[in-house]
Design a protein around this motif. Structure first.
Motif, PDB file in Angstrom:
ATOM      1  N   UNK A   1      70.187 -14.145 121.385  1.00 23.79           N
ATOM      2  CA  UNK A   1      71.163 -14.616 121.787  1.00 23.79           C
ATOM      3  C   UNK A   1      71.794 -14.381 123.226  1.00 23.79           C
ATOM      4  N   UNK A   2      71.418 -13.047 123.380  1.00 29.26           N
ATOM      5  CA  UNK A   2      71.613 -12.559 124.717  1.00 29.26           C
ATOM      6  C   UNK A   2      71.363 -13.290 125.880  1.00 29.26           C
TER       7      UNK A   2
ATOM      8  N   UNK B   1      62.514 -12.664 128.690  1.00 24.50           N
ATOM      9  CA  UNK B   1      62.839 -13.225 127.470  1.00 24.50           C
ATOM     10  C   UNK B   1      61.620 -13.701 126.601  1.00 24.50           C
ATOM     11  N   UNK B   2      60.538 -14.239 127.274  1.00 28.71           N
ATOM     12  CA  UNK B   2      59.521 -14.833 126.655  1.00 28.71           C
ATOM     13  C   UNK B   2      58.761 -13.526 125.939  1.00 28.71           C
TER      14      UNK B   2
ATOM     15  N   UNK C   1      77.128  -4.164 120.294  1.00 22.66           N
ATOM     16  CA  UNK C   1      76.233  -5.288 121.188  1.00 22.66           C
ATOM     17  C   UNK C   1      76.742  -6.666 120.693  1.00 22.66           C
ATOM     18  N   UNK C   2      76.798  -6.980 119.341  1.00 29.09           N
ATOM     19  CA  UNK C   2      77.174  -8.373 119.061  1.00 29.09           C
ATOM     20  C   UNK C   2      78.691  -8.559 119.589  1.00 29.09           C
ATOM     21  N   UNK C   3      79.618  -7.665 119.654  1.00 26.97           N
ATOM     22  CA  UNK C   3      80.935  -7.907 120.129  1.00 26.97           C
ATOM     23  C   UNK C   3      80.955  -8.303 121.853  1.00 26.97           C
TER      24      UNK C   3
ATOM     25  N   UNK D   1      70.346  -4.987 129.692  1.00 32.99           N
ATOM     26  CA  UNK D   1      68.719  -5.529 130.153  1.00 32.99           C
ATOM     27  C   UNK D   1      67.867  -4.036 129.735  1.00 32.99           C
ATOM     28  N   UNK D   2      66.669  -4.571 129.245  1.00 29.66           N
ATOM     29  CA  UNK D   2      65.844  -3.874 128.678  1.00 29.66           C
ATOM     30  C   UNK D   2      66.205  -2.759 127.350  1.00 29.66           C
ATOM     31  N   UNK D   3      67.242  -3.166 126.906  1.00 32.75           N
ATOM     32  CA  UNK D   3      67.712  -2.574 125.549  1.00 32.75           C
ATOM     33  C   UNK D   3      66.576  -2.641 124.422  1.00 32.75           C
TER      34      UNK D   3
END
Length: 377
Positions: A210-211, A236-237, A153-155, A202-204
């Protein structure tokens, strides 16, 4: 799925004639239908003169003697980013994935409050320049990372981050009317691709914070409506309530030059500072520091309030006493707020440690310092 990608038909859909300041921060929200009461907040005395752009010969001499100061914290940040960039260029993708996971899980910050995971991605994108060839070299590196580690996921976040910057690069730095049709086409398609890369996350579980920073930059460029922004910010919150970069980014997008109306970002700053799980007045001060550069005097020209700003600055100064950046930023805002006592105390701590990212120039720093010491403009 959040807002679907938008094909550019009209430049005005994306902006009102301005180019954003990049978020390298970085880099990067909701006000509709709410009533707000600012009672209890005291604005500075508008009958007293504020900052002016006039300095005398002695101040010019003082300014000429100043040199920018980095300070130990920012040196640490820059070395950290340089090491990340080196790992990226050398193809150490497994190590990068492991490092990002540890930083995100640990919610680590530097001694100025900057999240290390944010600086991690800034480091990946810290290429030597912004030529087309340099973008293409990084694109190949990122594609190789995703090929070698398809579950990373970082990549993918780094790649989407790259695409958003590459989109603004295609658009150029001029007003909307100066952008070519090809520039708009590339701008739209690259933002669309970035959205498509990130939306499946989304919803991971254990979402990398940083997403959200990249999604907010996509939202800014694509001109998401208030409803989509609301969904994103709520998510996000809930995931990272104290990741203050989200709030600063959303406030920026509510400037009238973007997708807001007069008073929108100020109302948002008040609302988000009152979230029970957030940072309170600290995030209000962070927003004011970011937004102050868009006005001559933010307290005269907007509904920004000095009282919660001061409260937030005091929190920041207590939490991060060794940060020259926070000291410089607080001193500048204190002058704008007409708080001579606070400004004087801060400049006594700063001495000649001028941080250039916090000021228009050395002359402004010296002139504000003169007022803090003497009360004379």
């Amino acid at each position: 799925m959040l807002a679907s990608a938008i094909v550019v038909q009209d430049a005005s859909h994306y902006m009102k004639g301005f180019l954003p300041i990049p978020l390298l921060a970085s880099a990067l929200l909701l006000t509709a239908g709410c009533d707000f009461d600012f009672k209890g907040f005291i604005k500075p005395d508008d009958t007293r003169p504020g900052p002016v752009e006039h300095i005398d010969a002695d101040e010019r001499r003082q300014a000429a003697l100043l040199t920018p100061t980095l300070g130990p914290i920012m040196k640490e940040v820059r070395l950290f980013r340089a090491d990340v960039r080196s790992s990226f260029e050398n193809g150490n993708y497994e190590a990068l994935d492991q490092q990002a996971g540890e930083l995100a899980e640990g919610k680590q910050v530097f001694d100025n409050g900057s999240w290390k995971i944010h600086q991690f991605y800034v480091g990946i994108g810290e290429r030597f320049g912004r030529s087309e060839d340099q973008f293409l070299h990084d694109k190949r590196r990122l594609e190789r990372w995703m090929e070698q580690r398809p579950d990373s996921t970082t990549a993918r976040i780094a790649y989407a981050d790259f695409l958003t910057e590459y989109a603004w690069h295609a658009r150029g730095s001029g007003y909307a009317s100066t952008v070519t049709n090809e520039g708009w086409r590339k701008f739209g398609s690259r933002l669309q691709e970035a959205n498509e890369v990130l939306s499946p996350m989304w919803d991971s579980e254990n979402l990398d914070p940083y997403w959200g920073s990249v999604m907010l930059r996509i939202a800014l460029g694509q001109g998401w409506d208030a409803g989509d922004y609301r969904k994103l910010m709520s998510y996000l919150h809930a995931s990272y309530p104290k990741y203050w970069g989200y709030d600063v980014s959303r406030a920026y997008s509510l400037l009238p030059r973007w997708h807001g109306e007069e008073g929108d970002w100020e109302r948002f700053a008040k609302i988000t500072s009152e979230r029970p799980d957030g940072l309170g007045s600290e995030v209000y001060a962070r927003i004011i520091i970011r937004m102050a550069g868009f006005y001559g005097n933010i307290y005269r020209e907007t509904d920004a309030q000095w009282a919660p700003t001061k409260e937030g600055l005091e929190i920041l100064l207590e939490k991060y006493p060794d940060s020259l950046t926070i000291l410089n930023s607080a001193a500048r805002v204190a002058v704008l707020g007409n708080d001579q006592e606070m400004a004087k105390a801060l400049f006594e701590k700063i001495e000649d440690n001028y941080v250039d990212s916090c000021w228009k120039n050395t002359e402004q720093f010296v002139h504000y310092r003169t007022w803090a010491r003497t009360g004379n403009w």
